[in-house]
Design an enzyme around this catalytic site. Structure first.
Site, PDB file in Angstrom:
ATOM      1  N   GLN A 135     -46.125 -31.673  88.130  1.00 22.18           N
ATOM      2  CA  GLN A 135     -45.337 -32.778  87.590  1.00 22.18           C
ATOM      3  C   GLN A 135     -43.873 -32.515  87.931  1.00 22.18           C
ATOM      4  O   GLN A 135     -43.276 -31.565  87.421  1.00 22.18           O
ATOM      5  CB  GLN A 135     -45.546 -32.806  86.070  1.00 22.18           C
ATOM      6  CG  GLN A 135     -44.739 -33.802  85.302  1.00 22.18           C
ATOM      7  CD  GLN A 135     -44.547 -33.339  83.861  1.00 22.18           C
ATOM      8  OE1 GLN A 135     -45.031 -32.290  83.454  1.00 22.18           O
ATOM      9  NE2 GLN A 135     -43.823 -34.112  83.094  1.00 22.18           N
ATOM     10  N   GLY A 136     -43.287 -33.337  88.810  1.00 17.45           N
ATOM     11  CA  GLY A 136     -41.909 -33.131  89.250  1.00 17.45           C
ATOM     12  C   GLY A 136     -40.954 -34.069  88.539  1.00 17.45           C
ATOM     13  O   GLY A 136     -40.534 -35.080  89.105  1.00 17.45           O
ATOM     14  N   SER A 184     -38.345 -32.643  85.842  1.00 13.52           N
ATOM     15  CA  SER A 184     -37.074 -31.974  85.506  1.00 13.52           C
ATOM     16  C   SER A 184     -36.263 -31.611  86.744  1.00 13.52           C
ATOM     17  O   SER A 184     -36.826 -31.258  87.787  1.00 13.52           O
ATOM     18  CB  SER A 184     -37.350 -30.690  84.719  1.00 13.52           C
ATOM     19  OG  SER A 184     -38.113 -30.961  83.580  1.00 13.52           O
ATOM     20  N   SER A 225     -44.237 -26.560  87.069  1.00 16.14           N
ATOM     21  CA  SER A 225     -45.328 -25.607  86.838  1.00 16.14           C
ATOM     22  C   SER A 225     -46.416 -25.797  87.880  1.00 16.14           C
ATOM     23  O   SER A 225     -46.803 -26.932  88.174  1.00 16.14           O
ATOM     24  CB  SER A 225     -45.937 -25.810  85.449  1.00 16.14           C
ATOM     25  OG  SER A 225     -44.963 -25.646  84.457  1.00 16.14           O
ATOM     26  N   GLU A 268     -49.703 -36.669  77.620  1.00 20.31           N
ATOM     27  CA  GLU A 268     -49.537 -35.242  77.315  1.00 20.31           C
ATOM     28  C   GLU A 268     -49.613 -35.026  75.806  1.00 20.31           C
ATOM     29  O   GLU A 268     -50.262 -34.113  75.321  1.00 20.31           O
ATOM     30  CB  GLU A 268     -48.182 -34.742  77.846  1.00 20.31           C
ATOM     31  CG  GLU A 268     -47.934 -33.273  77.568  1.00 20.31           C
ATOM     32  CD  GLU A 268     -46.564 -32.787  78.055  1.00 20.31           C
ATOM     33  OE1 GLU A 268     -45.595 -33.561  77.994  1.00 20.31           O
ATOM     34  OE2 GLU A 268     -46.486 -31.634  78.496  1.00 20.31           O
ATOM     35  N   ASN A 270     -37.164 -27.940  70.811  1.00 19.46           N
ATOM     36  CA  ASN A 270     -37.249 -28.138  69.354  1.00 19.46           C
ATOM     37  C   ASN A 270     -36.113 -29.011  68.827  1.00 19.46           C
ATOM     38  O   ASN A 270     -36.307 -29.792  67.898  1.00 19.46           O
ATOM     39  CB  ASN A 270     -37.258 -26.780  68.657  1.00 19.46           C
ATOM     40  CG  ASN A 270     -38.651 -26.177  68.703  1.00 19.46           C
ATOM     41  OD1 ASN A 270     -39.457 -26.576  69.540  1.00 19.46           O
ATOM     42  ND2 ASN A 270     -38.936 -25.252  67.813  1.00 19.46           N
ATOM     43  N   GLU A 271     -34.925 -28.879  69.457  1.00 14.82           N
ATOM     44  CA  GLU A 271     -33.802 -29.695  68.986  1.00 14.82           C
ATOM     45  C   GLU A 271     -34.102 -31.180  69.231  1.00 14.82           C
ATOM     46  O   GLU A 271     -33.846 -32.030  68.371  1.00 14.82           O
ATOM     47  CB  GLU A 271     -32.505 -29.301  69.708  1.00 14.82           C
ATOM     48  CG  GLU A 271     -31.976 -27.917  69.358  1.00 14.82           C
ATOM     49  CD  GLU A 271     -32.786 -26.785  69.974  1.00 14.82           C
ATOM     50  OE1 GLU A 271     -33.482 -27.012  70.988  1.00 14.82           O
ATOM     51  OE2 GLU A 271     -32.747 -25.663  69.432  1.00 14.82           O
TER      52      GLU A 271
HETATM   53  C1  LIG Z   1     -42.824 -23.055  80.558  1.00  9.61           C
HETATM   54  C2  LIG Z   1     -42.201 -24.345  81.012  1.00  9.61           C
HETATM   55  C3  LIG Z   1     -42.893 -25.182  81.852  1.00  9.61           C
HETATM   56  C4  LIG Z   1     -42.324 -26.373  82.308  1.00  9.61           C
HETATM   57  N1  LIG Z   1     -43.031 -27.163  83.189  1.00  9.61           N
HETATM   58  C5  LIG Z   1     -42.452 -28.276  83.684  1.00  9.61           C
HETATM   59  C6  LIG Z   1     -43.130 -29.064  84.668  1.00  9.61           C
HETATM   60  O1  LIG Z   1     -44.255 -28.755  85.081  1.00  9.61           O
HETATM   61  N2  LIG Z   1     -42.504 -30.153  85.173  1.00  9.61           N
HETATM   62  C7  LIG Z   1     -41.265 -30.531  84.748  1.00  9.61           C
HETATM   63  O2  LIG Z   1     -40.764 -31.554  85.237  1.00  9.61           O
HETATM   64  N3  LIG Z   1     -40.592 -29.808  83.817  1.00  9.61           N
HETATM   65  C8  LIG Z   1     -41.153 -28.692  83.286  1.00  9.61           C
HETATM   66  N4  LIG Z   1     -40.474 -27.928  82.359  1.00  9.61           N
HETATM   67  C9  LIG Z   1     -39.118 -28.305  82.008  1.00  9.61           C
HETATM   68  C10 LIG Z   1     -38.939 -28.796  80.589  1.00  9.61           C
HETATM   69  O3  LIG Z   1     -39.456 -30.083  80.440  1.00  9.61           O
HETATM   70  C11 LIG Z   1     -37.433 -28.725  80.298  1.00  9.61           C
HETATM   71  O4  LIG Z   1     -37.056 -27.350  80.322  1.00  9.61           O
HETATM   72  C12 LIG Z   1     -37.074 -29.315  78.969  1.00  9.61           C
HETATM   73  O5  LIG Z   1     -37.278 -30.702  78.991  1.00  9.61           O
HETATM   74  C13 LIG Z   1     -35.601 -29.017  78.594  1.00  9.61           C
HETATM   75  O6  LIG Z   1     -34.758 -29.405  79.631  1.00  9.61           O
HETATM   76  P1  LIG Z   1     -33.654 -28.393  80.201  1.00  9.61           P
HETATM   77  O7  LIG Z   1     -34.314 -27.091  80.490  1.00  9.61           O
HETATM   78  O8  LIG Z   1     -32.943 -29.090  81.300  1.00  9.61           O
HETATM   79  O9  LIG Z   1     -32.652 -28.126  79.000  1.00  9.61           O
HETATM   80  P2  LIG Z   1     -31.520 -29.124  78.494  1.00  9.61           P
HETATM   81  O10 LIG Z   1     -32.082 -30.482  78.328  1.00  9.61           O
HETATM   82  O11 LIG Z   1     -30.319 -28.973  79.359  1.00  9.61           O
HETATM   83  O12 LIG Z   1     -31.215 -28.526  77.088  1.00  9.61           O
HETATM   84  C14 LIG Z   1     -30.333 -27.410  76.861  1.00  9.61           C
HETATM   85  C15 LIG Z   1     -30.170 -27.216  75.381  1.00  9.61           C
HETATM   86  O13 LIG Z   1     -29.546 -28.389  74.802  1.00  9.61           O
HETATM   87  C16 LIG Z   1     -30.358 -28.920  73.765  1.00  9.61           C
HETATM   88  N5  LIG Z   1     -30.305 -30.393  73.771  1.00  9.61           N
HETATM   89  C17 LIG Z   1     -30.447 -31.204  74.849  1.00  9.61           C
HETATM   90  N6  LIG Z   1     -30.403 -32.517  74.456  1.00  9.61           N
HETATM   91  C18 LIG Z   1     -30.245 -32.511  73.114  1.00  9.61           C
HETATM   92  C19 LIG Z   1     -30.149 -33.541  72.134  1.00  9.61           C
HETATM   93  N7  LIG Z   1     -30.204 -34.840  72.451  1.00  9.61           N
HETATM   94  N8  LIG Z   1     -30.011 -33.163  70.831  1.00  9.61           N
HETATM   95  C20 LIG Z   1     -29.946 -31.852  70.481  1.00  9.61           C
HETATM   96  N9  LIG Z   1     -30.026 -30.820  71.375  1.00  9.61           N
HETATM   97  C21 LIG Z   1     -30.189 -31.147  72.672  1.00  9.61           C
HETATM   98  C22 LIG Z   1     -31.758 -28.456  74.080  1.00  9.61           C
HETATM   99  O14 LIG Z   1     -32.577 -28.425  72.924  1.00  9.61           O
HETATM  100  C23 LIG Z   1     -31.514 -27.058  74.646  1.00  9.61           C
HETATM  101  O15 LIG Z   1     -31.366 -26.128  73.608  1.00  9.61           O
HETATM  102  C24 LIG Z   1     -41.023 -26.732  81.886  1.00  9.61           C
HETATM  103  C25 LIG Z   1     -40.317 -25.889  81.023  1.00  9.61           C
HETATM  104  C26 LIG Z   1     -40.891 -24.701  80.586  1.00  9.61           C
HETATM  105  C27 LIG Z   1     -40.108 -23.809  79.675  1.00  9.61           C
END
Ligand SMILES: Cc1cc2nc3c(=O)[nH]c(=O)nc-3n(C[C@H](O)[C@H](O)[C@H](O)COP(=O)(O)OP(=O)(O)OC[C@H]3O[C@@H](n4cnc5c(N)ncnc54)[C@H](O)[C@@H]3O)c2cc1C
Length: 383
Positions: free
Chosen positions: A129-130, A132, A164, A247, A365-366
């Site tokens: 799934q592409g 992020s 992933s 999902e 979680n946020e």
């Molecule tokens: C094990 C794992 C597998 C994954 N697999 C995939 C996958 O297969 N395909 C894919 O596309 N993605 C995948 N992801 C990505 C995942 O969906 C993102 O990591 C997630 O959505 C958070 O985005 P980010 O990492 O850009 O963090 P950010 O969105 O940049 O967040 C950074 C911090 O800011 C906080 N924050 C952001 N927005 C808000 C808000 N509105 N209110 C309060 N706090 C906020 C967050 O909680 C976090 O603490 C995976 C992630 C993990 C850890």
């Protein structure tokens, strides 16, 4: 709400239990339903197991029969996930395809695209799934990977991250910005990309656990036929929301099933290592109560889905509570082991490190707290 299986569900549960007892491989610990999927030294046994699950009708349990599924209600999928976790049976390697991408192709796909479904079921095609990107995670509408029309192809340029299983996948469901200058939810399109195409570069990312299961994926002038667009051009946001809805529909059952299996192991550990500290036992008892509460919430969620509701706030509540419970439990196990933790089995260490990602993947979680605050408590929007 009736918490007991119907007679049909009970007989399906007995059938699943019997089949898993007879067929479950014992050497595929990298695909354990209790841990997440780990690095695979060789994907062949995992693919063989996935094909066996499909042949027995345990892949695509809720998929319509015309697309190779069992056509059963969600409760059957829930039963399968509960039983598989209880026996720590290996999971299907193509979980993302089965639970998220296949159902989206069923809803939006052309007849040509639906040819993929049989391969998703038997694991002969692994999908990733592409969504992020470095600048688009929680705020998915920030997607910047571009798709530019050139004749009967889209030319794709950009970078995805955390994809992933991309390193073992053949296909990716990719969210791209197809309308130059568009912003946020508008101008996005979903497209199915063959990862063997020239210009796709996959770089695995090593995790805290030591495994490398997710990846950075770079798209440099990748030419994808227009016929691979899933849904309408410009409707990518709605297609993506459909995928995320799928999902959420069954995620809770696999999560809570695996948490319950881990809890059983923690309870067994009390006798094995002779835990007598009342504070540790008190913490363990609290987790027993938490798991029961999560199981009941899952049942309530299922009842609302079966009444035709779209996945809503219960899914967010379950994912939030599960992620915290799993982190507490994996820490508690180390506290119970005490000094013996130094020589703890590798699996316990893996579980503890892996649990850190639980509060990020599938919605942080946020963000989940924000959803609950707005949609359940009716608080004002935070932004
Ligand atoms: C094990 C794992 C597998 C994954 N697999 C995939 C996958 O297969 N395909 C894919 O596309 N993605 C995948 N992801 C990505 C995942 O969906 C993102 O990591 C997630 O959505 C958070 O985005 P980010 O990492 O850009 O963090 P950010 O969105 O940049 O967040 C950074 C911090 O800011 C906080 N924050 C952001 N927005 C808000 C808000 N509105 N209110 C309060 N706090 C906020 C967050 O909680 C976090 O603490 C995976 C992630 C993990 C850890």
């Amino acid at each position: 709400m009736d918490l007991d299986d119907t007679p049909d569900e009970a007989s399906f549960r007995a059938e699943v239990r019997g089949w898993l007892a007879a067929h479950k491989p014992h050497d595929l610990t990298e695909l354990s339903s209790v841990a997440a999927i780990r690095d695979l030294p060789d994907v062949a046994p995992a693919l063989e197991w996935s094909a066996k699950l499909a042949e027995a009708g345990y892949a695509g349990i809720t998929w319509p029969a015309e697309h190779g599924g069992r056509g059963a209600p969600l409760s059957y999928q829930a039963i399968f996930l509960e039983e598989a976790a209880a026996m720590d049976a290996p999971v299907h390697l193509g979980g993302i395809g089965l639970n998220m991408i296949g159902p989206t192709i069923i809803e939006y796909g052309t007849p040509e695209q639906k040819q993929h479904l049989a391969h998703i079921l038997d694991g002969s095609e692994i999908w990733c799934q592409g969504f992020s990107e470095p600048g688009a995670g929680s705020d998915l509408a920030g997607v910047r990977t571009r798709a530019t029309l050139d004749g009967d192809h889209y030319v794709i340029n950009g970078q995805k991250v955390w994809s992933s299983f991309a390193h073992i996948a053949q296909w990716c469901m990719l969210l791209v910005r197809s309308e130059a200058g568009s912003e946020r939810h508008r101008g996005l399109t979903m497209i199915l990309v063959d990862l063997d195409l020239p210009g796709v570069e996959i770089r695995p990312i090593r995790e805290l656990t030591g495994d490398a299961v997710f990846n950075e994926v770079f798209y440099n002038d990748v030419r994808v036929p227009v016929s691979h667009v899933l849904g309408a051009v410009g409707d990518g946001w709605n297609v993506a929301m459909t995928t995320l809805g799928h999902e959420r529909a069954t995620l809770g059952f696999s999560l809570v099933g695996s948490l319950e299996a881990l809890l059983r192991r923690a309870v067994a550990l009390v006798a094995e290592v002779g835990v007598s500290d009342p504070l540790l036992l008190d913490r363990l008892a609290a987790e027993v109560v938490e798991v029961e509460a999560l199981k009941l919430t899952n049942r309530r969620f299922l009842a609302t889905l079966e009444d035709g509701a779209v996945p809503g706030a219960e899914g967010s509540a379950i994912k939030l509570r599960w992620s915290l419970a799993n982190q507490r439990l994996t820490s508690l196990i180390f506290d119970m082991l005490g000094p013996a933790a130094v020589a703890a089995p590798e699996e316990w260490r893996y579980q503890r490190f892996r649990s850190r990602a639980n509060t990020i993947e599938a919605g942080t979680n946020e963000v989940l707290r924000g959803i609950l605050a707005e949609r359940v408590l009716g608080l004002p929007r935070s932004r």
